[in-house]
Every structure is written in C-alpha cells, then in structure tokens.
Design a protein around this motif. Structure first.
Motif, PDB file in Angstrom:
ATOM      1  N   ASN A   3     -20.121 -29.832  -1.649  1.00 24.63           N
ATOM      2  CA  ASN A   3     -21.077 -28.774  -1.983  1.00 24.63           C
ATOM      3  C   ASN A   3     -22.347 -28.833  -1.136  1.00 24.63           C
ATOM      4  OD1 ASN A   3     -23.351 -28.118  -4.635  1.00 24.63           O
ATOM      5  ND2 ASN A   3     -22.161 -26.583  -3.548  1.00 24.63           N
ATOM      6  N   ARG A   7     -24.036 -32.770 -10.485  1.00 22.58           N
ATOM      7  CA  ARG A   7     -23.905 -32.790  -9.020  1.00 22.58           C
ATOM      8  C   ARG A   7     -24.454 -34.134  -8.544  1.00 22.58           C
ATOM      9  NH1 ARG A   7     -24.760 -26.786  -6.571  1.00 22.58           N
ATOM     10  NH2 ARG A   7     -24.030 -25.604  -8.380  1.00 22.58           N
ATOM     11  N   VAL A  51     -15.352 -26.211  -4.640  1.00 17.31           N
ATOM     12  CA  VAL A  51     -16.489 -25.353  -4.308  1.00 17.31           C
ATOM     13  C   VAL A  51     -16.078 -24.169  -3.430  1.00 17.31           C
ATOM     14  CG1 VAL A  51     -18.140 -27.231  -4.587  1.00 17.31           C
ATOM     15  CG2 VAL A  51     -17.187 -26.758  -2.316  1.00 17.31           C
ATOM     16  N   ILE A  92     -21.962 -23.153   0.167  1.00 17.34           N
ATOM     17  CA  ILE A  92     -21.179 -24.292   0.638  1.00 17.34           C
ATOM     18  C   ILE A  92     -21.518 -24.495   2.112  1.00 17.34           C
ATOM     19  CG2 ILE A  92     -19.291 -24.060  -1.015  1.00 17.34           C
ATOM     20  CD1 ILE A  92     -17.638 -22.695   1.162  1.00 17.34           C
TER      21      ILE A  92
END
Length: 209
Positions: free
Chosen positions: A94, A54, A8, A21
């Motif tokens: 993340n 995710r 990320v 982030i």
C-alpha cells in the motif's frame, strides 16, 4: 482474531482516484531491507468498528512479485508480534518510502475540493457540472448535481458536501478532460451520456440570483 492482508490492487480498482497504491516505477525499485506498508485486516469487524491496521514491514526476501518481510510495528490488537515474518505479494503493498513520480497527480485528486449535492453521492451519478470562481483555500470552483434535485433541495445548504475531486472521478472520470477549463463554464450530460458545454448558460441569473 483471524486476519489477512488486503489486496490493495482490488481496493484501488474500486476507487481508483481516492485509494492510493504505489506506481510501477516505485514498486520496481524495491529491494531487501526496504520498508513497505501493508494492510492487516481482520476477518470480522469488532463491535467498535475495528477492522485491522496498516503497518510497516521490512523486506527480507524478494522473488519476482513475491516477498517476505519482518513486521516493524507493534500491533494494537492483532495477535501477531513485532518481528513476525510475513509473506506477501506486490498486490498487498500500500505504501513505500520512495518518492512516487505520480505524487502530483495524487495531490490533485485529494487536495482539489469540489461542491457536490448529497444526491450525487447517494445515486453515484451526476448530469450537471459548473465551474464558478474559487472561494477559499483548495476550492476549485466546481459544483456537481445529479439533475434530479428540485428548487427546494437546491436552496438548502445542508444538502451539499465538500469533497475531494477524486470522489467525483471515481463516479465518472470522463470529466477529466474538462476539469482544467477556467471559470465560468457549465456542462450537462447529453442523451448519449457525454458531457457538452452549455453555451447559453444564464450566468447573470446564477451569479446574481
């Protein structure tokens, strides 16, 4: 279906004002049993565009910037299961459950809306910017043009998009110093590539044209 964890930090470098982030302050707070979100990405995109998921992972071990954790989500398609132990680095995190001191900044990047010509998005450059009075919720009043649009192009509303200001900042963040200037103001890029305010801009023509 092979998968890997997205870096990320690299994704953030490519789009620093639209790809969030966690800040260093948040990452430094992480401890065992905390939850973090990682991006599990497939090596090859599926026919329907699926590229991964995710998912939350509960931290079980920390060694500096290296982590281990147990998958806390049931994947939709990936060939891993709830509870799978995952090794990851700080560069893969993340999202966390902690409140980020940079949250207000990120809210500004995502919630502040601007008008931009499609030509700006295609070229990834702009040479003119103007701030009118805002119209509607979230509207900042800012508009951005590449400088290559002709009158016919500008007269067609289909050639314009409403996007978060972060999209524009990804192209050129030198404008940050101007974004809080009140309406009415206009700027254009000079021969050295720097934005200068247009002192004699024809506001009567713009507002009444």
């Amino acid at each position: 279906m092979d998968w890997y964890l997205d870096n990320v930090e690299s994704l953030h470098k490519e789009a620093p004002y639209t790809f969030y982030i966690p800040s260093k302050d948040v990452l430094n707070q992480l401890k065992v049993d905390d939850y973090v979100k990682l991006i599990f990405t497939t090596q090859v995109a599926e026919s329907d565009g699926y590229r991964g998921e995710r998912m939350w992972v509960q931290i079980t071990k920390i060694n500096g910037n290296d982590f281990e954790g147990a998958l806390d989500n049931e994947p939709e398609r990936l060939p891993i299961t709830l509870g799978t132990i995952v090794s990851f680095g700080v560069e893969h995190i993340n999202q966390t459950e902690y409140e980020d001191p940079d949250a207000a900044k990120w809210d500004y990047y995502s919630d502040t809306l601007v008008t931009v010509s499609a030509d700006v998005l295609e070229r990834e450059e702009f040479h003119f910017m103007l701030r009118d009075e805002p119209h509607g919720e979230g509207d900042s009043g800012w508009s951005f043009l590449s400088g290559y649009e002709d009158d016919a192009y500008l007269s067609d509303a289909k050639n314009f998009r409403i996007v978060p200001i972060g999209v524009i900042l990804n192209i050129d963040d030198s404008i940050l110093m101007f974004t809080q200037q009140p309406p009415l103001c206009a700027y254009e890029r000079d021969e050295e590539g720097k934005f200068q305010e247009i002192q004699d801009y024809d506001w009567d023509g713009y507002l009444n044209g």
